[in-house]
Design an enzyme around this catalytic site. Structure first.
Site, short mmCIF file in Angstrom:
data_model
loop_
_atom_site.label_atom_id
_atom_site.label_comp_id
_atom_site.label_asym_id
_atom_site.label_seq_id
_atom_site.Cartn_x
_atom_site.Cartn_y
_atom_site.Cartn_z
CB CYS A 1 -0.94 0.00 1.19
SG CYS A 1 -0.16 -0.38 2.77
CG HIS B 1 -0.51 4.19 4.66
ND1 HIS B 1 -1.10 3.91 5.87
CD2 HIS B 1 -0.21 2.98 4.08
CE1 HIS B 1 -1.18 2.59 6.01
NE2 HIS B 1 -0.65 2.01 4.95
#
Length: 330
Positions: free
Chosen positions: A131, A238
């Site tokens: 990711c 994130h």
């Protein structure tokens, strides 16, 4: 007579699996036959998908006897390692979210905005990158094409949803040090510089993933890269501070225009108005948000920038569905 593609979703009850189902609905990929799989624990339960109740099937060695065309695996490395070879042997093309096959030279590692042509070089398996890698390589590819990247320094600030449901529960439990289910310390009010296991060189596996995967996706096996990956008390999305040194000189305005015009990137870079990427703006989106772009005066041709993306969507589920779309539309 036209036959609908048959698609398996493995790990359909987990965070990423449920997000895959949501994105398939959002993109209206309804004209296919879906079968949803999970472990024995969740088998027999129902999930509403495209307005219908789907009964979750238990994954086993016979599951891929059902002649699937495609499968998206979202169930972790152990499941991928055991069942993907079975699926491929039955003629199924697999998109895998785990790290098991990412660095296999026969397996393309795909971010559709970056290396779409590599998709069709597969031999039955296509890997979804990590990711944190996905959101980084999209702006990096744009800049590499024009300025030729010489070195990368990653510092990540990764949300607890990247660690699954237990990671979210640890954040919700706040200060209860005796009840941490995922992290070695309470994540509430802490930043933990430890994602995945530590390797012999004292880097974590997550840091190695970012380094190795970036090199593979950009096609630069010897590119100098270093990384520090940190878990932070944020539920989703994130953040990444990325420092890049180029071979060529650049104009900062041109860099912003390049990024602004690239599909899949939203430029949020206006310091005077406090416009920069943040998690609450990025969550629920499939784009990568880029901002805080500024020259690094410590090297001849370097910049710093800040990247935020929804790690469950673009960092996992959406990227996998985009790969599926490329396959079925080819």
């Amino acid at each position: 007579m036209y036959r609908k593609h048959k698609i398996a979703i493995v790990g359909s009850t987990g965070l990423v699996g449920r997000t895959v189902l949501k994105i398939l609905e959002e993109r209206n990929l309804s004209n296919f036959n879906y079968v949803l799989f999970s472990s024995k624990k969740s088998a027999g339960t129902k999930i509403n998908f495209f307005g219908n109740d789907y009964i979750i099937c238990e994954l086993n060695e016979k599951s891929f006897d059902l002649n699937f065309d495609y499968a998206i695996f979202c169930a972790g490395g152990n499941v991928s390692e055991k069942y993907i070879p079975i699926a491929v042997s039955k003629g199924c093309t697999v998109i895998d979210n785990s790290s098991v096959y990412r660095m296999n030279s026969d397996v393309p590692l795909i971010v559709p905005e970056v290396n779409p042509d590599e998709i069709f070089k597969h031999k039955g398996i296509i890997s979804n990158p990590n990711c944190s890698t996905i959101q980084a390589v999209i702006p990096l590819k744009v800049l590499d094409n024009k300025y030729c990247i010489k070195r990368i320094i990653y510092s990540t600030y990764q949300a607890v949803s990247g660690a699954g449901r237990l990671g979210i529960e640890d954040l919700e439990n706040q200060y209860d040090e005796n009840n941490t289910k995922k992290f070695p310390y309470p994540i509430y009010n802490n930043c933990i510089p430890h994602i995945d296991v530590f390797m012999d060189d004292n880097y974590t596996k997550e840091e190695h993933k970012m380094i190795d995967e970036t090199r593979k996706i950009l096609g630069k096996p010897n590119l100098p890269i270093t990384a520090t990956a940190v878990r932070v008390p944020v539920t989703n999305c994130h953040g990444e501070s990325i420092n890049v040194e180029f071979e060529k000189d650049f104009d900062l305005y041109d860099i912003k225009i390049l990024l602004q015009n690239f599909p899949g990137i939203i430029l949020s870079d206006n310091p005077e108005k406090n416009h920069y990427p943040i998690a609450t703006k990025a969550t629920g989106n499939d784009d990568v948000f880029v901002g805080r772009i500024r020259r690094d005066y410590s090297v001849k041709s370097g910049i710093n920038f800040w990247v935020v993306a929804d790690n469950l969507r673009k960092g996992a589920a959406t990227n996998a569905v985009q790969i599926l779309e490329k396959l079925i539309n080819s």
